[in-house]
Design an enzyme around this catalytic site. Structure first.
Site, mmCIF file in Angstrom:
data_model
loop_
_atom_site.group_PDB
_atom_site.id
_atom_site.type_symbol
_atom_site.label_atom_id
_atom_site.label_comp_id
_atom_site.label_asym_id
_atom_site.label_seq_id
_atom_site.Cartn_x
_atom_site.Cartn_y
_atom_site.Cartn_z
ATOM 1 N N TYR A 79 0.857 -1.218 -0.089
ATOM 2 C CA TYR A 79 -0.065 -0.363 0.033
ATOM 3 C C TYR A 79 1.112 1.232 0.218
ATOM 4 O O TYR A 79 0.410 2.418 0.026
ATOM 5 C CB TYR A 79 -0.127 0.032 1.384
ATOM 6 N N LYS A 104 0.739 -6.390 5.705
ATOM 7 C CA LYS A 104 0.659 -7.361 4.869
ATOM 8 C C LYS A 104 2.217 -7.658 4.321
ATOM 9 O O LYS A 104 2.663 -6.625 3.870
ATOM 10 C CB LYS A 104 -0.166 -7.757 3.630
ATOM 11 N N HIS A 137 0.199 -11.965 2.156
ATOM 12 C CA HIS A 137 -1.150 -11.122 1.471
ATOM 13 C C HIS A 137 -1.516 -11.811 0.077
ATOM 14 O O HIS A 137 -2.806 -11.350 -0.401
ATOM 15 C CB HIS A 137 -0.555 -10.027 0.554
#
Length: 355
Positions: A79, A104, A137
């Protein structure tokens, strides 16, 4: 006076518009702070804060969300917001031990020799000595190296030379270091989780997956619960996020009516004095799962915090009728890996690039 009050109360129960009793159930409705016990014995809040997207806003919004009462923060290496999330945690003034932080591991760091270094990178950016939860993930592995989306000359993803089982075994060792309190997975199929159960000694504490009224996955959720694996719902509001309409692999179903625009949810919300968003989040919590909606808007964060309340069985049954087996998150063709192979909603997969 007593008779007037009684009369007014009767009117409110039947949903009349007399203003003092406009939201009848809200008068006695209790906003809860539900938490669940993981198979490690640790507690995880039912209501959390997602940090996907909006990197420039995460420091302030994470700080404010914590100050308002959120205690579960979900993020991920890919992210690109871990530094901002870490600063937000510090800025909030909430003690670190009072916050459940999960991140993750991304697919290019799945080689066993890379796993601890990748965790250390996340810990550095989050500015914390440990995370409460580390997830894999996706089950697919990408080529080792700094490129998170390694592609060949034709633009096809280059897969790694390790397996998710090897990665999982490396993650198991991290729980002994104190850097990780629990480990889990995200976006796995039932068969992939069964493989982990058969070939390792650690049952995942959490499976984070797409669940919302349009993709309820009742059988899979029951199976996970029977195995002692707690479910955290990502995209708990379904196709409310424009990402699913804009990504290169956007499926046609992502353009269907937004979950929160469903008349059934509006009707149920009126009964409780709640919004459709709150009803959808409450449905997840009442189903025994954690939900991690994302928002960078103060009033939406406050709205989410008031979404932990009891739904009556008849309302849960009404929401069950919305199941369309509509899976919006499906980058299978871009990632060169048939994700969710034994689960619902894999039809209509589109080839296109995530990034």
């Amino acid at each position: 006076m007593a008779s007037l009050a009684a009369k007014a109360n009767r009117v409110s129960v039947f949903g009349k518009s007399f203003l003092p009793f406009r939201q009848p159930s809200a008068r006695t409705l209790t906003t809860r702070t539900t938490s669940y016990t993981l198979n490690t014995g640790a507690k995880i809040p039912a209501l959390g804060f997602g940090t996907f997207q909006d990197p420039d806003s995460q420091e302030e919004t994470v700080s404010r969300a914590l100050q308002k009462g959120m205690r579960l923060i979900d993020t991920a290496r890919v992210y690109n917001v871990e530094e901002q999330v870490g600063r937000g945690i510090k800025k909030s003034g909430v003690p670190r031990e009072d916050i459940f932080v999960g991140t993750k591991l991304w697919c290019n760091d799945y080689h066993p020799e890379d796993v601890e270094r990748a965790l250390d990178d996340s810990l550095r950016d989050l500015d914390t000595p440990y995370v409460d939860l580390l997830l894999m993930h996706y089950p697919c592995t990408f080529k080792r190296g700094p490129d998170r989306f390694p592609r060949d000359a034709d633009g096809r993803m280059i897969l790694g030379e390790t397996t998710y089982v090897d990665t999982w075994k490396a993650m198991e060792t991290l729980t002994k270091t104190g850097k990780v309190k629990a480990i889990g997975v995200s976006n796995f199929s039932m068969g992939e989780i069964e493989t982990l159960l058969n070939e390792s000694s650690t049952v995942p504490a959490v499976h984070q997956m797409e669940v919302h009224p349009y993709l309820q996955q009742k059988g899979f959720n029951e199976w996970l619960q029977a195995k002692g694996i707690h479910v955290v719902q990502f995209s708990p509001l379904g196709n409310m996020n424009d990402f699913y309409r804009q990504t290169g692999w956007s499926k046609e179903i992502s353009h269907m009516m937004r979950v929160i625009d469903q008349p059934i949810l509006k009707e149920i919300g009126q009964k409780y004095g709640k919004t459709p968003v709150q009803v959808v989040l409450a449905w997840g919590i009442n189903s025994g799962r954690s939900v991690i909606p994302k928002s960078v808007v103060d009033w939406q964060i406050e709205e989410n915090l008031e979404a932990d309340f009891e739904l009556q069985p008849e309302d849960m049954a009404q929401i069950a009728t919305l199941d369309a087996k509509a899976r919006f998150n499906d980058p299978s063709l871009d990632y060169e890996w048939r994700l969710y192979s034994d689960l619902e909603g894999i039809n209509g997969t589109v080839r296109g690039r995530t990034h």
